[in-house]
Design an enzyme around this catalytic site. Sequence first.
Site, short mmCIF file in Angstrom:
data_model
loop_
_atom_site.label_atom_id
_atom_site.label_comp_id
_atom_site.label_asym_id
_atom_site.label_seq_id
_atom_site.Cartn_x
_atom_site.Cartn_y
_atom_site.Cartn_z
N PHE A 1 -8.21 -7.81 1.02
CA PHE A 1 -7.93 -7.99 2.44
C PHE A 1 -8.25 -6.71 3.22
CE2 PHE A 1 -5.49 -11.99 2.86
CZ PHE A 1 -5.76 -12.28 4.19
N HIS B 1 -11.27 -5.84 5.33
CA HIS B 1 -11.44 -6.41 6.67
C HIS B 1 -10.63 -5.55 7.64
CE1 HIS B 1 -13.42 -10.09 5.17
NE2 HIS B 1 -12.68 -9.85 4.11
N GLU C 1 2.51 -4.05 4.93
CA GLU C 1 2.86 -4.60 3.62
C GLU C 1 4.17 -4.02 3.13
OE1 GLU C 1 0.93 -4.81 -0.92
OE2 GLU C 1 -0.19 -3.88 0.74
N SER D 1 6.75 -2.12 0.82
CA SER D 1 6.50 -0.83 0.20
C SER D 1 7.33 -0.63 -1.06
CB SER D 1 6.82 0.31 1.18
OG SER D 1 6.72 1.56 0.55
N ARG E 1 -14.91 -15.21 2.89
CA ARG E 1 -13.89 -15.41 1.86
C ARG E 1 -13.60 -16.86 1.53
NH1 ARG E 1 -13.62 -10.52 -0.71
NH2 ARG E 1 -13.39 -8.83 0.80
#
Length: 246
Positions: free
Chosen positions: A90, A93, A101, A103, A200
Amino acid sequence: MPPTPADSAEPEFRSDVTVELVRSSAQDSDVLWAARVSTLGEQSLEELTKDPERSKGLINFLMRDRHGSPFEHNSMTFFISAPIFVFREFMRHRVGWSYNEESGRYRELLPVFYVPGQDRKLVQEGRPGKYVFVEGTEAQHATARTAMEESYAQAYEAYQKMLADGVAREVARSVLPVGLYSSMYATCNARSLMHFLGLRTQHEMAKVPSFPQREIEMVGEKMEEHWARLMPLTYAAFNANGRIAP
């Protein structure tokens, strides 16, 4: 030492991904007023209240002739759960995307791991740049599942041991594999999503072939379902014009 939050958690093995649309400001009329400001100026604001169905020809023209910027005036935020290796793909991109995200520095990571399902084509045949994936045998699936589950269990046991001995999370996480599930928010606009889908996902209407890894394609398919409902005219034009981002 008190037990850590995941001490009692049994390893969980999954073969799916989940995608939730948590927030959106995206509709076909966004494309129209953005495009028409070039000729109408302030009068383009009238497009906000018009039925976009009457102007689907304009959307198709913009898509066909690759006038891309009108497709950027919208936003979609997804909450995605997938293996870490999917998120690493990902991050390639970058234009038109924002990510946050979970952690491993700040929270203890739970033992949820990816194992290919029976429908996942398991065997690669051919040379790089000219290969295909074919079905695996029952024995190959069993080998992959056993090897992955044993490796995951060993890695997570080492992770838990370090945490129990007081090692910092950001250090202990180093032993965890990329098959571990993570979660993130991903925000994009229709233009950046179209570029993502063109690379994708595989699709019969695509003019340019794509060869994505199946797991990130699964995420793309679920994102595409949400977007198709939000912007049906834009989505139809994307498909009609070969699934090439404008």
